[in-house]
Design an enzyme around this catalytic site. Sequence first.
Site, mmCIF file in Angstrom:
data_model
loop_
_atom_site.group_PDB
_atom_site.id
_atom_site.type_symbol
_atom_site.label_atom_id
_atom_site.label_comp_id
_atom_site.label_asym_id
_atom_site.label_seq_id
_atom_site.Cartn_x
_atom_site.Cartn_y
_atom_site.Cartn_z
ATOM 1 N N ASP A 6 0.853 -1.187 0.000
ATOM 2 C CA ASP A 6 0.000 0.000 0.000
ATOM 3 C C ASP A 6 0.888 1.235 0.000
ATOM 4 O OD1 ASP A 6 -2.080 1.786 0.245
ATOM 5 O OD2 ASP A 6 -2.524 1.325 2.332
ATOM 6 N N ASP A 101 -3.474 2.552 -5.456
ATOM 7 C CA ASP A 101 -2.307 2.587 -4.567
ATOM 8 C C ASP A 101 -2.076 1.289 -3.801
ATOM 9 O OD1 ASP A 101 -4.519 2.789 -2.931
ATOM 10 O OD2 ASP A 101 -3.720 4.413 -1.695
ATOM 11 N N GLU A 102 -2.712 0.193 -4.224
ATOM 12 C CA GLU A 102 -2.564 -1.082 -3.529
ATOM 13 C C GLU A 102 -2.453 -2.236 -4.516
ATOM 14 O OE1 GLU A 102 -5.137 -1.583 0.328
ATOM 15 O OE2 GLU A 102 -6.336 -0.547 -1.185
#
Length: 206
Positions: A6, A101-102
Amino acid sequence: MIALIDCNNFYASCERVFNPSLNDKPVVVLSNNDGCVIARSNEAKKIGIEMGIPAFKVQELFRRNNVAVYSANFALYGDMSRRVMSILSGYSPLQEVYSVDECFLDLAETATPKEYGLRMKEHVGRWTGIPISVGIAPTKALAKVANRIAKKYPSQTGGCYVMDTEEKRVKALRWLSVEDVWGIGRRNAVKLQAAGVFKAVDFAEM
């Protein structure tokens, strides 16, 4: 083992990449038309700026604390996301990009997951400037919990936490509030709390 990677405070971190003078200063990113706060640096969180709050309600807080305020630049964030995910794809043949974002990585062939996670963190930081946290555990749900621990306690974990024993699993579930369990949601959390389920370990034992 499965890793959940993350990017920390992703939108705010992207802005810092192109303006390093923002490092260690409070930064927020606003939604379309500068309506609400959609990203905060750790410094912005510490002064009490809440996620999702309308910007007009915290203008005085922005002013008093010299907060750097940015309008969302989704083209930039998309480009930075692709750079990060491209680097991470080199660490496993099985990558699942979960959001901007992960991502999840299958680390089944990795004998030293902690060292591997720290190597990812250093590689992404060096080549993109984006800080990441890495959580590694036997399942996706537990990898999410491990990532939360890595992000919450960076000085103790180095930004990478491996949940590789039953003792660590139980300790983590006793620590995690039920509303923070992946997939529960706020509405279901209220119902569970009304039934006396407050921690993830309570939910796991139902």
